[in-house]
Scaffold this active site. Structure first.
Site, PDB file in Angstrom:
ATOM      1  N   GLY A  37     -38.676 -12.992   4.677  1.00  0.00           N
ATOM      2  CA  GLY A  37     -39.760 -13.148   5.635  1.00  0.00           C
ATOM      3  C   GLY A  37     -40.440 -14.492   5.494  1.00  0.00           C
ATOM      4  O   GLY A  37     -40.080 -15.329   4.678  1.00  0.00           O
ATOM      5  N   CYS A  38     -41.454 -14.696   6.328  1.00  0.00           N
ATOM      6  CA  CYS A  38     -42.145 -15.982   6.392  1.00  0.00           C
ATOM      7  C   CYS A  38     -42.779 -16.325   5.057  1.00  0.00           C
ATOM      8  O   CYS A  38     -43.506 -15.541   4.485  1.00  0.00           O
ATOM      9  CB  CYS A  38     -43.219 -15.937   7.471  1.00  0.00           C
ATOM     10  SG  CYS A  38     -42.563 -15.586   9.106  1.00  0.00           S
ATOM     11  N   ALA A  39     -42.501 -17.512   4.559  1.00  0.00           N
ATOM     12  CA  ALA A  39     -43.077 -18.063   3.337  1.00  0.00           C
ATOM     13  C   ALA A  39     -42.680 -17.276   2.096  1.00  0.00           C
ATOM     14  O   ALA A  39     -43.184 -17.532   1.018  1.00  0.00           O
ATOM     15  CB  ALA A  39     -44.600 -18.155   3.436  1.00  0.00           C
ATOM     16  N   MET A  40     -41.752 -16.366   2.224  1.00  0.00           N
ATOM     17  CA  MET A  40     -41.217 -15.598   1.090  1.00  0.00           C
ATOM     18  C   MET A  40     -42.303 -14.865   0.305  1.00  0.00           C
ATOM     19  O   MET A  40     -43.106 -15.466  -0.382  1.00  0.00           O
ATOM     20  CB  MET A  40     -40.446 -16.511   0.137  1.00  0.00           C
ATOM     21  CG  MET A  40     -39.179 -17.051   0.751  1.00  0.00           C
ATOM     22  SD  MET A  40     -37.971 -15.781   1.153  1.00  0.00           S
ATOM     23  CE  MET A  40     -37.455 -15.292  -0.487  1.00  0.00           C
ATOM     24  N   HIS A  99     -48.144 -11.738   4.600  1.00  0.00           N
ATOM     25  CA  HIS A  99     -48.516 -11.049   3.365  1.00  0.00           C
ATOM     26  C   HIS A  99     -49.672 -11.761   2.683  1.00  0.00           C
ATOM     27  O   HIS A  99     -50.538 -11.129   2.072  1.00  0.00           O
ATOM     28  CB  HIS A  99     -47.311 -10.938   2.426  1.00  0.00           C
ATOM     29  CG  HIS A  99     -46.499 -12.182   2.330  1.00  0.00           C
ATOM     30  ND1 HIS A  99     -46.862 -13.235   1.530  1.00  0.00           N
ATOM     31  CD2 HIS A  99     -45.357 -12.557   2.977  1.00  0.00           C
ATOM     32  CE1 HIS A  99     -45.970 -14.208   1.663  1.00  0.00           C
ATOM     33  NE2 HIS A  99     -45.049 -13.831   2.533  1.00  0.00           N
TER      34      HIS A  99
END
Length: 293
Positions: free
Chosen positions: A114-117, A185
């Site tokens: 996902g975005c930015a891990m 997140h």
């Protein structure tokens, strides 16, 4: 409550969070573009390095607290002695009275997609399995329509720069805390950190996210004790499975008059006529509302 009564709102004029560069458009014309800044933040717990997160750099204290809470490295009843942020070396140190068990948890670190891990720890399900969400709370469809309009038209970094996610803590049809970051997140962790630090109750609350309804977002929502999670984006299979297991109301693809609920539908009160709600066109510009994330 109106917009002025929000506890935290986006600040699209904060020049620390973005910069303006020049490029060319499809006609070869020179155009300015506002782009979001991205920087590392290393989080320490009681002198031990835990993780380095990529973030836009606002609210580092809330991000650190929320991250540690959502990874079960802090407990809701922990006494936090201090939260110290050093902007020069991009670190935040959280110190607690209780000796924490981070060493065992660090052995179980898992990178998430996902975005930015994102990062979660292998025993994160321990708390998830024990949470009991309230069954007597309800969520009205009229609130959903009101929230969509308020959130999608509020001045934000997304509308200014794109390339960013938002999470919003809501009460009925009112946004309370609106956090943004390069990863959804991170934005959710900031909300968790704010609620922890200010002793904000989860009663009557829901969470709105601009991103996908994944397992990580479901797990964090449940661990925070919030019974309703909303998004204008779609679902993952494991996210739906976990939401059903936990009794979380999961509403996605919420755009204009349309939405789909795949879990916890018993909480939903259908008190609004969807034909009277404002629908969205098939493709919205950034100035009109949020694109799919």
């Amino acid at each position: 409550m109106n917009d002025k009564d929000m506890l935290v709102r986006p600040d699209p004029e904060d020049r620390r969070l973005y910069q303006t560069v020049t490029g060319i458009d499809q006609t070869r014309a020179s155009v300015p573009a506002d782009i979001i800044n991205e920087r590392p933040l290393t989080i320490f717990l009681n002198g031990r390095e835990i993780v380095t997160a990529m973030t836009i750099g606002d609210y580092p204290d809330y991000l650190a607290l929320g991250y540690l809470l959502n990874q079960n490295m802090l407990r809701a009843d922990d006494e936090v002695k201090s939260v110290d942020y050093d902007e020069e070396i991009e670190t935040v140190v959280v110190r607690t009275t209780r000796q924490t068990d981070y060493e065992e948890k660090l052995k179980k670190k898992i990178q998430t997609s996902g975005c930015a891990m994102g990062t979660v720890f292998g025993d994160v399900m321990e708390k998830f399995e024990t949470v009991s969400l309230p069954t007597d709370e309800r969520f009205h469809t009229s609130w959903l329509y009101g929230l969509q309009k308020a959130i999608n038209t509020m001045p934000s970094l997304y509308l200014k720069t794109g390339a960013i996610h938002g999470c919003v803590l809501c009460e009925e049809d009112r946004p309370l805390i609106y956090m943004e970051d390069v990863g959804r997140h991170n934005a959710m962790d900031k909300i968790a950190g704010y609620m922890f630090r200010h002793g904000l109750s989860t009663k009557g609350k829901s969470l709105y996210t601009t991103g996908r309804l994944t397992s990580e977002m479901v797990i964090k929502t449940v661990q925070m004790g919030i019974p309703v999670l909303l998004s204008r984006s779609g679902f993952t299979a494991w996210g739906v499975e976990l939401a059903r297991k936990a009794g979380l109301t999961l509403i996605g693809r919420a755009k204009g008059k349309r939405f789909i609920a795949l879990a916890g539908t018993e909480r939903i009160v259908f008190d609004a006529d969807p034909t009277q709600a404002t629908d969205e066109p098939g493709h919205l510009s950034r100035k009109g509302s949020r694109d799919d994330d």
